[in-house]
Design an enzyme around this catalytic site. Structure first.
Site, short mmCIF file in Angstrom:
data_model
loop_
_atom_site.label_atom_id
_atom_site.label_comp_id
_atom_site.label_asym_id
_atom_site.label_seq_id
_atom_site.Cartn_x
_atom_site.Cartn_y
_atom_site.Cartn_z
N LYS A 198 0.85 -1.20 0.00
CA LYS A 198 0.00 0.00 0.00
C LYS A 198 0.88 1.25 0.00
O LYS A 198 1.90 1.28 0.69
CB LYS A 198 -0.88 -0.04 1.26
N SER A 238 -9.54 1.90 3.59
CA SER A 238 -8.72 2.65 2.67
C SER A 238 -7.75 1.80 1.85
O SER A 238 -7.25 2.26 0.84
CB SER A 238 -7.91 3.69 3.44
N SER A 275 -9.61 -0.53 7.66
CA SER A 275 -9.07 -0.32 6.31
C SER A 275 -8.43 -1.54 5.65
O SER A 275 -8.14 -1.51 4.47
CB SER A 275 -8.04 0.81 6.32
#
Lengths: 488, 107
Positions: A79, A154, A178
């Site tokens: 990420k 997210s 997330s």
């Protein structure tokens, strides 16, 4: 060459060890697949082609010289809020669009040491603030199961990339769900480890008492393999906890017999999505068939988790994000006559709308006159939420809940209404407030064909119980769940 | 539970335009005139949800700042070169030799 798409890490590493395939084969196959399919979902925002191929060749040399390891030669995505030395780390924001990390995150160092190949950086909500990946500076990531829906957030890019077969696994981060909510929306496994289990050195901070890095993959076993590699104490992160890391592989085959699985009654409320309810209750049945005892438990302060979270997380974010002032790194507005103006213009132009909203909210709840009524109050209710979990784990090994209130929703459905978006985190944020570990495991499909995950929660540092229950569930659930993949 | 009078009023009516301006100044943000209305509306919406916390009796409850309490972490105060200065300065918007430069502060 064997089919290299949707192969779990555990399978790939066997093929690598036996010489059936090389790490370079797998890496080139995935890079090609990403090039073809990524434009449809925008899961990756940057590829690290050259270093990936170089790392793969390096891994192949090691394998040829007789070395082995569960991640040696295995490609992984990261990420884009986790730093890789000399690479760009954007955090999905204009503010860090051109930021080149001067060092690597501890988790990246550990993955590299284990021989993993880092393919590239995945899309995310700006500064990890969002539940739909729609606030990214680089455009929304789309759900590979239906590109009209969001992948969750997210860590939407990491979840979508794994679900689309672009990489066998990825790292995400979880501040209020997330990792687990996008894992549920995309039909993959996502684990938020215990607070302090994994070093956050090199992770861009959002809310420091909640953030945790964790693995996302195709199977429970794969998340255990990655956690094994990244867990452990790090002197560079003062919140990382110095207690031994157990051998997680041992828990995978223990089965659920004798485990006590709690169903918190506050999570099964009137008005909840009926399809989600049915899928979670089916999962409870499956665990019961596998020998677990199912018990209803109560976590009475559950309903206050969203209000507590939306005081604490923005408060910490407003403090953490005060560092972005255009002085030392990141975006700087170039049309300011004074220093004060430069600060304000930089922040106003560099942050997107949702990040600014949360900074405003956080600044408000911390400001003179409101601190006691909002921030201090929320910290106290947080203690009560933690006590709820402590009490529950006196009676059971794991809790079983939905991972998200609904399957993936449509793009744009909640962007105009932040509160509606925040309420989407209702089943996941308590876990971050308490620090406990939790895993989201695919458990079924909605009538519209969208994946739905269940969440299992365990006591602090009891990831072994999570792996045990989750792996047992994985073995008893409908086999279609692991065989079905989105068609892109 | 004792509530300050001013706070109680704010909680009822949500956040005001003036407060949005004040908070924006504290946070070093500029909220364009046309966006103030939306900021008032969305923040008030969230804050009204947060007011549910007032129902909870927290008498004698200690606040939590960290979910896992491990106490203070100490280390020896040794000089070490951890980061490369040139690498750090490469990220500076306008580096000046070994310095970060900013708009003029002193007249």
């Amino acid at each position: 060459m064997p089919d290299l798409t949707y192969q779990p890490i555990a399978v790939l590493s066997k093929k690598l060890a036996s010489g059936e395939v090389s790490s370079k084969d797998i890496t080139l196959h995935l890079l090609d697949r990403i090039e073809r399919l990524n434009p449809a979902i925008n899961a990756f925002i940057r590829m690290e082609k050259e270093s990936a191929v170089r790392d793969a060749e390096e891994a192949d040399k090691k394998i040829a010289s007789g070395k082995s390891g569960p991640l040696l030669g295995v490609p992984i995505a990261v990420k884009d809020l986790i730093a890789i030395e000399n690479g760009v780390t954007t955090c999905g924001s204009r503010m860090l669009e051109n930021f080149v990390s001067p060092y690597s995150a501890k988790v990246v160092e550990k993955l590299r040491k284990a021989g993993a190949v880092i393919l590239g950086k995945t899309n995310m909500d700006e500064f990890a603030m969002g539940s739909s990946n729609e606030t990214s500076r680089f455009g929304p990531c789309l759900n590979p199961w239906n590109t009209e829906t969001v992948p969750g957030g997210s860590s939407g890019g990491s979840a979508a990339a794994v679900a689309a077969g672009l990489c066998p696994a990825a790292l995400g981060s979880d501040t209020g769900g997330s990792i687990r909510q996008p894992a549920s929306f995309c039909g993959i496994v996502g684990l938020k480890p215990t607070y302090g289990r994994v070093s956050r050195f090199g992770l861009v901070a959002f809310a420091s008492s909640l953030d945790q890095i964790g693995p996302m993959g195709l199977t429970v076993e794969d998340t255990a393999i990655i956690l094994q590699a990244i867990a452990g104490h790090d002197p560079m992160d003062s919140t990382s906890v110095d207690i031994p890391v157990p051998d997680y592989s041992e828990s995978l085959n223990e089965g659920a017999r004798g485990m006590v699985v709690g169903l918190p009654k506050e999570y099964y409320v009137k008005g909840m999505d009926e399809e989600v309810r049915a899928i979670v209750l089916n999962a409870a049945d499956a665990l019961e068939k596998a020998g677990a005892k199912i018990e209803e438990v109560s976590l009475p302060y559950t309903e206050y988790a969203v209000p507590v979270y939306y005081v604490i997380a923005p408060a910490e974010a407003s403090s953490n994000l005060s560092r972005y002032d255009g002085v030392k790194y990141g975006y700087r507005s170039d049309h300011s006559a004074t220093l004060e103006e430069m600060y304000a213009n930089t922040r106003t132009e560099g942050f997107g709308a949702e990040v600014k909203r949360r900074i405003m909210l956080g600044t408000y709840v911390l400001s003179a006159g409101y601190y006691d009524d909002y921030y201090l109050k929320a910290q106290k209710v947080r203690t009560l939420i933690i006590n709820d979990f402590k009490d529950a784990f006196k009676k059971c090994d794991v809790l079983l809940t939905p991972a998200a209130p609904t399957p993936a929703f449509k793009l744009g459905e909640k962007t105009d209404n932040p509160l509606k978006m925040y309420l989407n985190d209702i089943f996941t944020i308590n876990v971050n407030l308490a620090g406990v570990p939790a895993i989201s495991v695919p458990a079924g499909f909605s009538s519209a064909g969208m994946p739905v995950g269940v969440q299992m929660i365990a006591d602090n540092f009891n990831e072994p119980a999570l792996f045990r229950a989750a792996a047992a569930f994985e073995k008893t659930r409908d086999p279609e769940i692991s065989q079905k993949h989105p068609s892109l | 539970m004792a509530l300050q009078k001013g706070v109680a009023q704010t909680l009822v009516s949500g956040i005001t335009q003036e407060e949005v301006h004040k908070i924006a100044r504290l946070a070093n943000l500029k909220i364009p005139v046309e966006a103030v209305g939306n900021m008032v509306e969305t923040l008030s919406d969230v804050l009204s949800h947060i007011t549910a916390l007032r129902e909870v009796d927290t008498e004698n409850v200690k606040p939590t700042s960290h979910p896992i309490t491990s106490g203070n972490v100490f280390r020896a105060d040794e000089v070490k070169e951890i980061f490369d200065r040139d690498k750090i300065l490469k990220n500076a918007p306008t580096p000046d030799g070994n310095y970060f430069s900013v708009p003029r502060v002193i007249e």
